[in-house]
Design an enzyme around this catalytic site. Structure first.
Site, PDB file in Angstrom:
ATOM      1  N   TYR A 148       0.845  -1.189   0.000  1.00 42.32           N
ATOM      2  CA  TYR A 148       0.000   0.000   0.000  1.00 42.32           C
ATOM      3  C   TYR A 148       0.879   1.237   0.000  1.00 42.32           C
ATOM      4  CZ  TYR A 148       0.307  -0.412   5.211  1.00 42.32           C
ATOM      5  OH  TYR A 148       0.725  -0.530   6.513  1.00 42.32           O
ATOM      6  N   CYS A 149       0.346   2.309  -0.593  1.00 44.43           N
ATOM      7  CA  CYS A 149       1.081   3.571  -0.771  1.00 44.43           C
ATOM      8  C   CYS A 149       2.480   3.321  -1.346  1.00 44.43           C
ATOM      9  CB  CYS A 149       1.169   4.351   0.535  1.00 44.43           C
ATOM     10  SG  CYS A 149       1.565   6.111   0.310  1.00 44.43           S
TER      11      CYS A 149
END
Length: 279
Positions: A148-149
């Site tokens: 994620y990110c």
């Protein structure tokens, strides 16, 4: 070109520890605190500063996350899992904050000499390497696909991401921010975000390509190194590292003279977040 060692070996470091006091507060307060420090450090009103902070059960969303086709359903899902979603008015995508994640902000000044974006990232990378001698030669910085990110300065060991770095620039001050997954399950955090995106997209076509989360590519430092670090263990290490880097460490939270300016930045953060939630 400015050297990384020069940025780390300041004449003095200010240290502001909110790893315990911030747990029950909104992460929005931390964004305001970093804006305050950017202003103070950037204008020469405070020495370069390291701030440590922890917020429990929070998912920080980026602007693109809030444009998900079914963002309300996705945020409701997070709430059912016990997490509070907030929106930051900046780049990046969703990240998980909880009691096992330590956030570190290194705030530097460009008042005398400019610091380019890559130098900001390299400062934090070197800081983390110095902080974790157990991982000597193992920490790499490149994008971990499926995390994620994701970003070019994802920090990983053996291909598994344990940290991500971002930057905030304001009034000649630079806040280089990192979330370090110290304890707990990295894959469980990633699974939460995987479900968030599944619910938020629901098969709809989107202009922005959201990450296809693979929980197995994320882990905590304790999982990767076989250690049993607590957040406070790492905070103590940060204090010791700063004492090694400079002859003068000033342990100081917000001062009376800084309160009004902090309130200004806090109100600005709150107004921006409210505006984003209304869209």
């Amino acid at each position: 070109m400015i050297e990384i060692d020069e940025l780390l070996q300041q004449e003095a470091w200010r240290f502001w520890d909110q790893s315990l006091s911030g747990k029950s507060k909104s992460a929005l307060e931390s964004f305001a605190a970093d804006d305050l420090l950017c202003h103070l450090v950037g204008q020469g009103q405070s020495p370069a500063t390291v701030r440590t902070w922890v917020h429990d059960q929070t998912v920080v969303l980026g602007i693109q996350d809030h444009r998900l086709p079914f963002v309300d359903d996705a945020q409701d899902f997070l709430r059912t899992q016990g997490f509070t979603p907030i929106v930051r008015n900046s780049g990046g995508l969703a990240v998980v904050l909880d009691a096992g994640v330590l956030n570190i902000s290194i705030v530097l000044s460009e008042l005398v000499q400019p610091i380019d974006i890559s130098a900001g990232y390299e400062v934090m990378l070197e800081f983390v390497r110095l902080l974790l001698p157990e991982a000597e030669g193992k920490i790499e910085a490149y994008e971990i696909v499926g995390s994620y990110c994701p970003g070019s300065y994802d920090l990983s060991i053996d291909g598994k991401k344990f940290a991500g770095i971002s930057q905030r620039r304001l009034r000649k001050g630079i806040a280089v921010q990192i979330y370090l997954c110290i304890d707990g399950s990295g894959s469980e955090r990633a699974e939460l975000i995987r479900q968030f995106y599944d619910i938020g997209v629901q098969g709809e076509d989107t202009k922005f390509t959201y990450p296809d989360i693979k929980p197995e590519v994320m882990a905590s430092i304790n999982e990767l190194l076989g250690t049993s670090f607590t957040i406070q263990d790492i905070v103590i290490r940060i204090q010791q590292l700063l004492q090694h880097l400079t002859p003068k460490v000033i342990s100081q939270s917000i001062t009376e003279d800084e309160v009004a300016l902090y309130q200004f930045y806090m109100q600005r953060v709150l107004d921006r977040n409210k505006k984003m939630l209304e869209k």
